[in-house]
Design a protein around this motif. Structure first.
Motif, mmCIF file in Angstrom:
data_model
loop_
_atom_site.group_PDB
_atom_site.id
_atom_site.type_symbol
_atom_site.label_atom_id
_atom_site.label_comp_id
_atom_site.label_asym_id
_atom_site.label_seq_id
_atom_site.Cartn_x
_atom_site.Cartn_y
_atom_site.Cartn_z
ATOM 1 N N THR A 1 22.231 59.040 74.158
ATOM 2 C CA THR A 1 20.827 58.804 74.333
ATOM 3 C C THR A 1 20.866 57.700 75.399
ATOM 4 N N ILE A 2 19.533 57.664 76.025
ATOM 5 C CA ILE A 2 19.178 56.557 77.016
ATOM 6 C C ILE A 2 17.753 56.359 76.383
ATOM 7 N N ARG A 3 17.747 55.827 75.478
ATOM 8 C CA ARG A 3 16.212 55.672 74.600
ATOM 9 C C ARG A 3 15.212 55.035 75.499
ATOM 10 N N HIS A 4 15.393 53.929 76.481
ATOM 11 C CA HIS A 4 14.762 53.282 77.286
ATOM 12 C C HIS A 4 13.815 54.158 78.497
ATOM 13 N N GLN A 5 14.797 55.369 78.584
ATOM 14 C CA GLN A 5 14.200 56.339 79.887
ATOM 15 C C GLN A 5 13.780 57.619 79.171
ATOM 16 N N GLY A 6 13.645 57.751 77.779
ATOM 17 C CA GLY A 6 13.077 58.747 77.151
ATOM 18 C C GLY A 6 14.137 59.714 76.690
ATOM 19 N N VAL A 7 15.370 59.428 76.906
ATOM 20 C CA VAL A 7 16.464 60.663 76.517
ATOM 21 C C VAL A 7 16.844 60.275 75.136
ATOM 22 N N ASP A 8 16.457 60.720 74.228
ATOM 23 C CA ASP A 8 16.717 60.618 72.598
ATOM 24 C C ASP A 8 17.844 61.687 72.162
ATOM 25 N N THR A 9 17.690 61.694 70.908
ATOM 26 C CA THR A 9 19.249 62.515 70.553
ATOM 27 C C THR A 9 19.116 63.863 70.991
ATOM 28 N N PRO A 10 20.504 64.106 71.458
ATOM 29 C CA PRO A 10 20.540 65.405 72.089
ATOM 30 C C PRO A 10 20.574 66.674 70.956
ATOM 31 N N PRO A 11 19.948 67.673 71.303
ATOM 32 C CA PRO A 11 20.039 68.785 70.244
ATOM 33 C C PRO A 11 21.225 69.325 69.659
ATOM 34 N N PRO A 12 21.558 69.595 68.536
ATOM 35 C CA PRO A 12 22.912 69.754 67.850
ATOM 36 C C PRO A 12 23.613 70.960 68.352
ATOM 37 N N ASP A 13 22.809 71.908 69.119
ATOM 38 C CA ASP A 13 23.514 72.993 69.730
ATOM 39 C C ASP A 13 24.002 72.782 71.212
ATOM 40 N N THR A 14 23.844 71.510 71.523
ATOM 41 C CA THR A 14 24.346 71.259 73.061
ATOM 42 C C THR A 14 25.728 70.514 73.171
ATOM 43 N N LEU A 15 26.542 70.323 74.118
ATOM 44 C CA LEU A 15 27.509 69.770 74.155
ATOM 45 C C LEU A 15 27.488 68.149 73.701
ATOM 46 N N GLU A 16 26.577 67.873 74.285
ATOM 47 C CA GLU A 16 26.362 66.100 74.040
ATOM 48 C C GLU A 16 25.854 66.191 72.378
ATOM 49 N N GLY A 17 25.330 67.086 71.892
ATOM 50 C CA GLY A 17 24.696 66.920 70.475
ATOM 51 C C GLY A 17 25.948 67.037 69.528
ATOM 52 N N LEU A 18 26.907 68.234 69.821
ATOM 53 C CA LEU A 18 28.076 68.113 69.226
ATOM 54 C C LEU A 18 28.984 67.008 69.230
ATOM 55 N N LEU A 19 29.133 65.950 70.377
ATOM 56 C CA LEU A 19 29.960 64.727 70.613
ATOM 57 C C LEU A 19 29.190 63.703 69.889
ATOM 58 N N TYR A 20 27.728 63.861 69.889
ATOM 59 C CA TYR A 20 27.126 62.773 69.202
ATOM 60 C C TYR A 20 27.215 62.631 67.584
ATOM 61 N N GLU A 21 27.671 63.818 67.013
ATOM 62 C CA GLU A 21 27.927 63.494 65.645
ATOM 63 C C GLU A 21 29.475 63.161 65.196
ATOM 64 N N LEU A 22 30.206 62.794 66.284
ATOM 65 C CA LEU A 22 31.284 62.206 66.106
ATOM 66 C C LEU A 22 31.213 60.888 64.963
ATOM 67 N N PRO A 23 32.215 60.589 64.478
ATOM 68 C CA PRO A 23 32.161 59.359 63.517
ATOM 69 C C PRO A 23 31.468 58.226 64.205
ATOM 70 N N GLN A 24 30.751 57.304 63.188
ATOM 71 C CA GLN A 24 29.767 56.385 63.919
ATOM 72 C C GLN A 24 30.367 55.197 64.381
ATOM 73 N N ASP A 25 31.911 54.975 63.937
ATOM 74 C CA ASP A 25 32.703 53.824 64.742
ATOM 75 C C ASP A 25 32.960 54.017 66.227
ATOM 76 N N ARG A 26 32.759 55.203 66.608
ATOM 77 C CA ARG A 26 32.983 55.625 68.039
ATOM 78 C C ARG A 26 31.601 55.639 68.773
ATOM 79 N N ASP A 27 31.408 54.327 69.411
ATOM 80 C CA ASP A 27 30.305 54.297 70.309
ATOM 81 C C ASP A 27 30.681 54.937 71.574
ATOM 82 N N ARG A 28 31.986 54.891 71.955
ATOM 83 C CA ARG A 28 32.138 55.687 73.047
ATOM 84 C C ARG A 28 33.674 56.087 73.025
ATOM 85 N N CYS A 29 34.023 57.184 73.426
ATOM 86 C CA CYS A 29 35.318 57.888 73.382
ATOM 87 C C CYS A 29 35.700 58.818 74.351
#
Length: 402
Positions: free
Chosen positions: A325-353
């Motif tokens: 996400t880049i929420r301050h630019q209007g880019v919100d949670t990616p759809p779950p069927d996209t590549l970014e959406g799949l990676l977004y579901e990684l464990p919450q302790d990984r802000d970056r990986c």
């Protein structure tokens, strides 16, 4: 699927990045999918410092004017000027206003202080002196190249005098007219003077090459490197201006391609002196063709990364960055069927990986994520079709506003 993908994620560290690669590349490129986000630049800074301290990298090259970058390099290596002056004059695209770029320059100067030249870190811009709306006058680079040669070779070998160059160049604002980008008739790039300048530039470059043994014996490596930079930039700018005056449908394709050719030539020259860490937009570093929708329609061209990869093979590595996400630019949670959406579901302790792409491809199996469509023009999502041509992915879950 998230459980399978979990095993592909690692800490974002230089050592981990290098473990993904078969060898230490001469050009290690980290792409970004959007500009002007300090969180991404902070990550870049961290990786560069680790690459310097742990892997012998000594140069960072960023998507900024190659001539203005000399100001930053002089400050980093010798302390010439002040930090405020360097941030004002050493970056194009207003990159000098960003806090993370200021911190990079400050760290480089502190690191170099007291070190011999052979151990110092270096800075380079590798973009041409170009903006999307205009290109610079070739005057500074043509006169600098002529001046370098005129003090080192017989005057009879020079193809022209400084006065001839000055007469042909004329007023700089003829070259920099911003209206020329949308109106080719406003460009002087195909005028009689510009055509003659292209021939003279070619002769100056040929003289530089022909006198190489003498110049190597009598001038410093840095002076020769700068002369070669002036030569590349002079011919590249004159070529760019020529096609700015073009009226064919291929005009913007040529201009985009020529910009990346200039980038590639500068990066290859930098790699001659040792391994280089490169940072720019993904679109300039990827191995696939780059695309952009412009006012006259879609444009497609080979990026600098594609050109370099074709030449260097495993000595070029490309790690792309993807964002959640880049929420301050209007880019919100990616759809779950996209590549970014799949990676977004990684464990919450990984802000970056750091994602191991071959393992990710195995985890995906026959599943093919959908391309993400960004609601904001300033963010280019990572296309899943590009996975086979990427050496790794840095995934940043949420980009904070500063």
């Amino acid at each position: 699927m998230a459980t399978d993908i979990k095993v592909t994620a690692h800490a974002v560290e230089a050592a981990t990045v290098l473990k993904l690669l078969p060898t230490r590349p001469r050009l290690l490129a980290l792409g970004e999918p959007t500009h002007r986000e300090d969180a991404l630049l902070d990550l870049r800074n961290e990786l560069f410092q680790q690459l310097v301290e742990e892997a012998g990298y000594r140069t960072i090259a960023i998507e900024s004017d190659c001539l203005m970058g000399l100001v930053v390099d002089d400050y980093a290596t010798t302390g010439t000027g002040t930090l405020d002056e360097v941030m004002a004059r050493g970056f194009s695209h207003e990159w000098g206003t960003l806090a993370a770029n200021r911190e990079l320059v400050r760290w480089m100067r502190a690191y170099n202080d007291g070190r011999p030249a052979s151990e110092q870190v270096r800075f380079a811009g590798f973009d041409g002196p170009l903006e999307i709306e205009a290109a610079a006058s070739p005057r500074p680079v043509l006169t600098a190249l002529h001046g370098y040669l005129s003090t080192r070779v017989d005057a009879d070998l020079l193809p022209c005098t400084p006065e001839t160059l000055d007469r042909l160049l004329g007023a700089d604002d003829r070259w920099t007219d911003p209206a020329a980008m949308l109106d080719p008739s406003r460009s002087i790039g195909q005028s009689a003077e510009a055509r003659e300048l292209r021939l003279l530039a070619d002769d100056l470059v040929a003289l530089l090459d022909a006198q190489a043994p003498h110049l190597i014996a009598t001038t410093s490596p840095d002076d020769r490197d700068r002369a070669r930079l002036y030569a590349r930039t002079a011919t590249g700018l004159l070529r760019y201006h020529h096609w700015m005056a073009d009226t064919s449908p291929a005009r913007m394709t040529r201009l985009c391609a020529l910009r990346d050719v200039m980038m590639a030539h500068t990066l290859l020259a930098l790699a001659e002196r040792g391994p280089v860490f490169v940072h720019a937009h993904n679109s300039h570093l990827q191995r696939r063709k780059s695309t952009m929708r412009m006012w006259q329609g879609p444009v497609e061209w080979w990026s600098a990364g594609a050109l370099i990869s074709a030449q260097l093979g495993a000595d070029y590595a490309f790690v792309a960055t993807a964002l959640g996400t880049i929420r301050h630019q209007g880019v919100d949670t990616p759809p779950p069927d996209t590549l970014e959406g799949l990676l977004y579901e990684l464990p919450q302790d990984r802000d970056r990986c750091l994602i191991d792409v071959p393992k990710l491809a195995t985890a995906l199996g026959d599943a093919r994520p959908e391309p993400r469509v960004s609601p904001w023009f300033g963010y280019a999502a990572l296309h899943p079709d590009h996975l086979a041509d990427i050496d790794g992915i840095v995934f940043v879950k949420d980009v904070p506003q500063r």
